[in-house]
Design a protein around this motif. Structure first.
Motif, PDB file in Angstrom:
ATOM      1  N   GLY A  19       2.241 -70.458  19.538  1.00  0.00           N
ATOM      2  CA  GLY A  19       2.451 -71.663  20.349  1.00  0.00           C
ATOM      3  C   GLY A  19       1.175 -72.459  20.506  1.00  0.00           C
ATOM      4  N   LEU A  20       0.061 -71.769  20.709  1.00  0.00           N
ATOM      5  CA  LEU A  20      -1.228 -72.435  20.854  1.00  0.00           C
ATOM      6  C   LEU A  20      -1.630 -73.126  19.549  1.00  0.00           C
ATOM      7  CD1 LEU A  20      -3.669 -72.999  22.654  1.00  0.00           C
ATOM      8  CD2 LEU A  20      -4.671 -70.876  21.783  1.00  0.00           C
ATOM      9  N   GLY A  21      -1.390 -72.464  18.424  1.00  0.00           N
ATOM     10  CA  GLY A  21      -1.698 -73.069  17.123  1.00  0.00           C
ATOM     11  C   GLY A  21      -0.851 -74.305  16.874  1.00  0.00           C
ATOM     12  N   TYR A  22       0.420 -74.230  17.249  1.00  0.00           N
ATOM     13  CA  TYR A  22       1.302 -75.383  17.089  1.00  0.00           C
ATOM     14  C   TYR A  22       0.858 -76.529  17.991  1.00  0.00           C
ATOM     15  CZ  TYR A  22       5.550 -78.076  16.483  1.00  0.00           C
ATOM     16  OH  TYR A  22       6.430 -79.071  16.194  1.00  0.00           O
ATOM     17  N   LEU A  23       0.472 -76.218  19.214  1.00  0.00           N
ATOM     18  CA  LEU A  23      -0.018 -77.242  20.134  1.00  0.00           C
ATOM     19  C   LEU A  23      -1.284 -77.907  19.586  1.00  0.00           C
ATOM     20  CD1 LEU A  23       0.188 -78.667  22.892  1.00  0.00           C
ATOM     21  CD2 LEU A  23      -1.228 -76.833  23.811  1.00  0.00           C
ATOM     22  N   ASN A  24      -2.196 -77.102  19.030  1.00  0.00           N
ATOM     23  CA  ASN A  24      -3.407 -77.664  18.421  1.00  0.00           C
ATOM     24  C   ASN A  24      -3.061 -78.608  17.282  1.00  0.00           C
ATOM     25  OD1 ASN A  24      -5.170 -76.380  20.119  1.00  0.00           O
ATOM     26  ND2 ASN A  24      -5.545 -74.660  18.744  1.00  0.00           N
ATOM     27  N   SER A  25      -2.097 -78.242  16.466  1.00  0.00           N
ATOM     28  CA  SER A  25      -1.686 -79.105  15.351  1.00  0.00           C
ATOM     29  C   SER A  25      -1.145 -80.437  15.857  1.00  0.00           C
ATOM     30  CB  SER A  25      -0.624 -78.412  14.500  1.00  0.00           C
ATOM     31  OG  SER A  25      -1.136 -77.251  13.923  1.00  0.00           O
ATOM     32  N   VAL A  26      -0.324 -80.381  16.892  1.00  0.00           N
ATOM     33  CA  VAL A  26       0.243 -81.610  17.461  1.00  0.00           C
ATOM     34  C   VAL A  26      -0.870 -82.485  18.043  1.00  0.00           C
ATOM     35  CG1 VAL A  26       1.726 -82.511  19.287  1.00  0.00           C
ATOM     36  CG2 VAL A  26       2.516 -80.621  17.863  1.00  0.00           C
ATOM     37  N   ILE A  27      -1.821 -81.870  18.734  1.00  0.00           N
ATOM     38  CA  ILE A  27      -2.930 -82.643  19.316  1.00  0.00           C
ATOM     39  C   ILE A  27      -3.778 -83.280  18.221  1.00  0.00           C
ATOM     40  CG2 ILE A  27      -5.095 -82.413  20.609  1.00  0.00           C
ATOM     41  CD1 ILE A  27      -3.645 -80.354  22.370  1.00  0.00           C
ATOM     42  N   TYR A  28      -4.091 -82.525  17.167  1.00  0.00           N
ATOM     43  CA  TYR A  28      -4.885 -83.082  16.066  1.00  0.00           C
ATOM     44  C   TYR A  28      -4.178 -84.263  15.421  1.00  0.00           C
ATOM     45  CZ  TYR A  28      -8.204 -79.201  16.072  1.00  0.00           C
ATOM     46  OH  TYR A  28      -9.168 -78.303  16.416  1.00  0.00           O
ATOM     47  N   VAL A  29      -2.887 -84.136  15.178  1.00  0.00           N
ATOM     48  CA  VAL A  29      -2.140 -85.228  14.549  1.00  0.00           C
ATOM     49  C   VAL A  29      -2.130 -86.450  15.453  1.00  0.00           C
ATOM     50  CG1 VAL A  29       0.173 -85.945  13.846  1.00  0.00           C
ATOM     51  CG2 VAL A  29      -0.731 -83.761  13.075  1.00  0.00           C
ATOM     52  N   ALA A  30      -1.898 -86.252  16.745  1.00  0.00           N
ATOM     53  CA  ALA A  30      -1.857 -87.380  17.674  1.00  0.00           C
ATOM     54  C   ALA A  30      -3.213 -88.079  17.751  1.00  0.00           C
ATOM     55  CB  ALA A  30      -1.421 -86.904  19.061  1.00  0.00           C
ATOM     56  N   LEU A  31      -4.291 -87.306  17.824  1.00  0.00           N
ATOM     57  CA  LEU A  31      -5.627 -87.919  17.896  1.00  0.00           C
ATOM     58  C   LEU A  31      -5.997 -88.632  16.597  1.00  0.00           C
ATOM     59  CD1 LEU A  31      -7.639 -85.220  19.881  1.00  0.00           C
ATOM     60  CD2 LEU A  31      -6.820 -87.445  20.682  1.00  0.00           C
ATOM     61  N   GLU A  32      -5.653 -88.056  15.467  1.00  0.00           N
ATOM     62  CA  GLU A  32      -5.912 -88.718  14.187  1.00  0.00           C
ATOM     63  C   GLU A  32      -5.141 -90.032  14.088  1.00  0.00           C
ATOM     64  OE1 GLU A  32      -7.850 -88.159  11.484  1.00  0.00           O
ATOM     65  OE2 GLU A  32      -8.844 -86.546  12.546  1.00  0.00           O
ATOM     66  N   LEU A  33      -3.895 -90.012  14.513  1.00  0.00           N
ATOM     67  CA  LEU A  33      -3.083 -91.224  14.478  1.00  0.00           C
ATOM     68  C   LEU A  33      -3.659 -92.294  15.398  1.00  0.00           C
ATOM     69  CD1 LEU A  33      -0.471 -92.592  13.491  1.00  0.00           C
ATOM     70  CD2 LEU A  33       0.654 -91.614  15.474  1.00  0.00           C
ATOM     71  N   LEU A  34      -4.044 -91.898  16.581  1.00  0.00           N
ATOM     72  CA  LEU A  34      -4.628 -92.836  17.532  1.00  0.00           C
ATOM     73  C   LEU A  34      -5.937 -93.422  17.013  1.00  0.00           C
ATOM     74  CD1 LEU A  34      -4.455 -94.098  20.370  1.00  0.00           C
ATOM     75  CD2 LEU A  34      -5.815 -92.174  21.179  1.00  0.00           C
ATOM     76  N   SER A  35      -6.806 -92.557  16.472  1.00  0.00           N
ATOM     77  CA  SER A  35      -8.082 -93.067  15.964  1.00  0.00           C
ATOM     78  C   SER A  35      -7.885 -93.970  14.756  1.00  0.00           C
ATOM     79  CB  SER A  35      -9.023 -91.906  15.630  1.00  0.00           C
ATOM     80  OG  SER A  35      -8.518 -91.147  14.562  1.00  0.00           O
ATOM     81  N   ALA A  36      -6.946 -93.640  13.885  1.00  0.00           N
ATOM     82  CA  ALA A  36      -6.690 -94.496  12.723  1.00  0.00           C
ATOM     83  C   ALA A  36      -6.159 -95.861  13.160  1.00  0.00           C
ATOM     84  CB  ALA A  36      -5.705 -93.816  11.777  1.00  0.00           C
ATOM     85  N   CYS A  37      -5.257 -95.864  14.133  1.00  0.00           N
ATOM     86  CA  CYS A  37      -4.719 -97.143  14.621  1.00  0.00           C
ATOM     87  C   CYS A  37      -5.802 -97.971  15.299  1.00  0.00           C
ATOM     88  CB  CYS A  37      -3.556 -96.896  15.576  1.00  0.00           C
ATOM     89  SG  CYS A  37      -2.075 -96.309  14.766  1.00  0.00           S
ATOM     90  N   LEU A  38      -6.624 -97.341  16.123  1.00  0.00           N
ATOM     91  CA  LEU A  38      -7.705 -98.073  16.785  1.00  0.00           C
ATOM     92  C   LEU A  38      -8.689 -98.653  15.775  1.00  0.00           C
ATOM     93  CD1 LEU A  38      -8.497 -95.892  19.900  1.00  0.00           C
ATOM     94  CD2 LEU A  38      -7.831 -98.283  19.879  1.00  0.00           C
ATOM     95  N   PHE A  39      -9.074 -97.840  14.797  1.00  0.00           N
ATOM     96  CA  PHE A  39     -10.005 -98.303  13.775  1.00  0.00           C
ATOM     97  C   PHE A  39      -9.422 -99.477  13.007  1.00  0.00           C
ATOM     98  CE2 PHE A  39     -11.563 -98.156   9.395  1.00  0.00           C
ATOM     99  CZ  PHE A  39     -12.906 -98.372   9.628  1.00  0.00           C
ATOM    100  N   ARG A  40      -8.162 -99.354  12.626  1.00  0.00           N
ATOM    101  CA  ARG A  40      -7.528-100.425  11.859  1.00  0.00           C
ATOM    102  C   ARG A  40      -7.407-101.697  12.688  1.00  0.00           C
ATOM    103  NH1 ARG A  40      -2.955 -99.317   7.711  1.00  0.00           N
ATOM    104  NH2 ARG A  40      -4.825 -98.805   6.582  1.00  0.00           N
ATOM    105  N   CYS A  41      -7.058-101.576  13.960  1.00  0.00           N
ATOM    106  CA  CYS A  41      -6.949-102.754  14.822  1.00  0.00           C
ATOM    107  C   CYS A  41      -8.308-103.431  14.977  1.00  0.00           C
ATOM    108  CB  CYS A  41      -6.403-102.372  16.185  1.00  0.00           C
ATOM    109  SG  CYS A  41      -4.649-101.989  16.164  1.00  0.00           S
ATOM    110  N   CYS A  42      -9.349-102.641  15.224  1.00  0.00           N
ATOM    111  CA  CYS A  42     -10.690-103.222  15.356  1.00  0.00           C
ATOM    112  C   CYS A  42     -11.130-103.896  14.065  1.00  0.00           C
ATOM    113  CB  CYS A  42     -11.693-102.148  15.757  1.00  0.00           C
ATOM    114  SG  CYS A  42     -11.424-101.510  17.416  1.00  0.00           S
TER     115      CYS A  42
END
Length: 124
Positions: free
Chosen positions: A86-109
């Motif tokens: 469960g912890l490994g799955y949670l880490n995967s979800v967090i990594y994907v969400a943060l990568e998506l957020l950072s990619a969107c922010l970078f692209r918008c900027c």
């Protein structure tokens, strides 16, 4: 008075480029190759799913092919009994969400910067 236009959809004209016999041969060979690649990828996936749903003794004795033998969920019970899954799955979800957020922010900027640069050049 408001005028309305009646749109007449014309049938799309056929392409002027005709397929040669070589094109048909290439397409046929390509389809066979892609079909083989699909089977090569699909078989191990089906085998893993069948093994995970089979009795462990049947897996050890190599009696499992496409379909589960003596349906059993002990493999899943063992996996979900481990708290780290469960912890490994949670880490995967967090990594994907943060990568998506950072990619969107970078692209918008990036786009805002170049939009402003083009806007300044056009208005000067």
């Amino acid at each position: 008075m408001v005028k309305t236009q009646n749109f007449i959809w014309k049938k799309q004209q056929s392409s002027k480029i005709r397929e040669t016999p070589f094109d048909n041969l290439f397409n046929g060979i390509n389809n066979v190759f892609l079909g083989l690649c699909f089977i090569i990828v699909l078989y191990p996936l089906l085998y893993i799913i069948a093994c995970s749903l089979s009795d462990p003794k049947a897996v050890i004795e190599h009696r499992v092919t496409f379909f589960p033998v003596n349906f059993d969920l002990t493999a899943y019970k063992a996996v979900f009994a481990n708290k780290d899954i469960g912890l490994g799955y949670l880490n995967s979800v967090i990594y994907v969400a943060l990568e998506l957020l950072s990619a969107c922010l970078f692209r918008c900027c990036w786009h805002i910067r170049f939009r402003a640069k083009n806007f300044m050049e056009e208005n000067s």
